[in-house]
Design an enzyme around this catalytic site. Sequence first.
Site, mmCIF file in Angstrom:
data_model
loop_
_atom_site.group_PDB
_atom_site.id
_atom_site.type_symbol
_atom_site.label_atom_id
_atom_site.label_comp_id
_atom_site.label_asym_id
_atom_site.label_seq_id
_atom_site.Cartn_x
_atom_site.Cartn_y
_atom_site.Cartn_z
ATOM 1 N N TYR A 62 36.085 -15.136 17.198
ATOM 2 C CA TYR A 62 35.221 -15.891 16.289
ATOM 3 C C TYR A 62 36.015 -16.462 15.106
ATOM 4 O O TYR A 62 35.499 -17.310 14.385
ATOM 5 C CB TYR A 62 34.093 -15.018 15.739
ATOM 6 N N HIS A 118 36.255 -7.691 24.661
ATOM 7 C CA HIS A 118 35.325 -8.817 24.659
ATOM 8 C C HIS A 118 34.799 -9.158 26.057
ATOM 9 O O HIS A 118 33.630 -9.485 26.219
ATOM 10 C CB HIS A 118 36.012 -10.048 24.060
#
Length: 279
Positions: A62, A118
């Site tokens: 991010y 992730h």
Amino acid sequence: MNSINETDAIFDIDEKTVTLNSGYEMPLNGLGTYSLKDEICVQSVSSALASGVRLIDTAHAYDNEEAIGKAIKASGVPRENLFITTKLYPDQFSDPEAAIEEALGKLDVDYIDLLLLHHPGVDDVKAYKAMESYVEMGKIRSIGLSNWYVEELETFLPQVSITPAVVQNEIHPYYQENEVIPFIQEKDIVVEGWYPFGGRGHIKELLDDEVINEIAENHKVTSAQIILRWNLQKGVVVIPGSSNPDHIKENTEIYHFELSKSEMERINALNRDEKHDCY
């Protein structure tokens, strides 16, 4: 304790937290920060913390861990009252120790409450084992996985020592993971849902859904609140994302009403197995 359906065996909604298999408490609702950048991210996290949110979810991918660290430092909220989640991306799996240190540095914290992989990738077991060692050092409190489903979990779990505390996947009324969620929960792993409102390009359709709107009107709440409450009653922790202070606050107000069994069944019937992201 909420006694409407299967959540009795998973967590106490009234307490607003769940005790993970690691022994640590995790809030049942938080702020997802995907797509929040720079000063907008700082302002959004600050607004969330001011509204009582204590779970902040981020990731290396991010590119906002530093902004989140800045907001946390400025908030005045004691570190021990916060639950910070971040994630290692597959391109970090080959040198996981460096990746973990980088996350600690960018967030400017002494420990990470929850660190996830992730999604599956080359060296994911290696990376997870490094996370296990950081648990032993006290620099990570709980570890888990994101975007792992039944087949991936069946392959992965026998190769690691610490059972994941959390598995975080896409979950919303149009993609309900009705086989995956119980599979995970039966292993004493908490399920956390991202994209609770369906994700980019699909939010309006989901929030305008006729069934969800009717149930929202019955409870005098918003469609967003109905969707979040539906997740909680399925035993799923929620991390909706927003940069709007009013929406951030609204997304925390999901504990003053309950969905009936028939309302839960009506929302369950909306499932399309319609996945909105590639993970």
